[in-house]
Design an enzyme around this catalytic site. Structure first.
Site: not given
Length: 145
Positions: A22, A46, A96, A132
Site C-alpha cells: 500500500h 469486512k 497483484r 492485508s
C-alpha cells in the site's frame, strides 16, 4: 515525472493493515498526481480488526511527513460519491494478480458510469504476495507466540 497539474486522486481501501505494498502505491501515485487522498473505507461487512480511527492513525503514521501532497481521510459509502464530493477525477487501485484485474474491472466500469476514472498500478513483484489478509494472519500468529 511531473504530476498532472491540479489533479486529485483517491486511493481507497480498508487498510487493515496498511502494508508495504500500500505504501509503495501511495509513493508512486504521489508523483503522478498533485494530491493523493488515502481513503480509509469504513465497511463493517469486512469486519476489520481495528476501528477506523485507529487504522487511519496507523496509515498517517506510515506516510512520511515529507509527502506533503498526501492526506488520509475516512469515508462510509461509495468511493465514487466521495470523489465527486471532493472533486477527485481518478481512483487509484493496485493489482497483484489477474484475479484482482477481473474484480477491479467491474468496479472501474461502475465508477466510470459515475464520471470517475480508475488507474491501475501493478504491485511490484517483491510486494505482490503480501495482502492485508496475509499480514493480519502473520500478525495474529506473532502475537500468539
Amino acid at each position: 515525472m511531473a504530476p498532472v497539474r491540479g489533479s486529485l486522486a483517491v486511493y481507497p481501501g480498508t487498510f487493515d493493515p496498511f502494508t508495504p505494498g500500500h505504501r509503495d502505491l501511495v509513493a508512486r501515485a504521489r508523483v503522478m498526481f498533485d494530491r493523493v487522498i488515502v481513503l480509509l473505507a469504513v465497511n463493517a461487512d469486512k469486519r476489520p480488526t481495528a476501528e477506523a480511527t485507529t487504522r487511519a492513525r496507523r496509515v498517517r503514521d506510515a506516510v512520511p511527513a515529507a509527502w506533503g501532497n498526501v492526506e488520509v481521510d475516512t469515508w462510509t459509502g461509495l468511493t465514487a460519491a466521495y470523489c465527486l464530493r471532493r472533486g477527485a477525477s481518478v481512483i487509484v487501485r493496485g493489482l497483484r494478480s489477474a484475479a484482482d484485474l477481473r474484480h477491479e474491472h467491474q468496479l472501474a466500469a461502475m465508477n466510470e458510469q459515475l464520471g470517475i476514472q480508475t488507474i491501475w498500478l501493478p504491485a511490484r513483484p517483491e510486494l505482490a504476495a503480501t495482502s492485508s489478509t496475509v499480514a493480519r494472519a502473520y500478525r495474529s500468529t506473532v502475537e500468539d507466540v
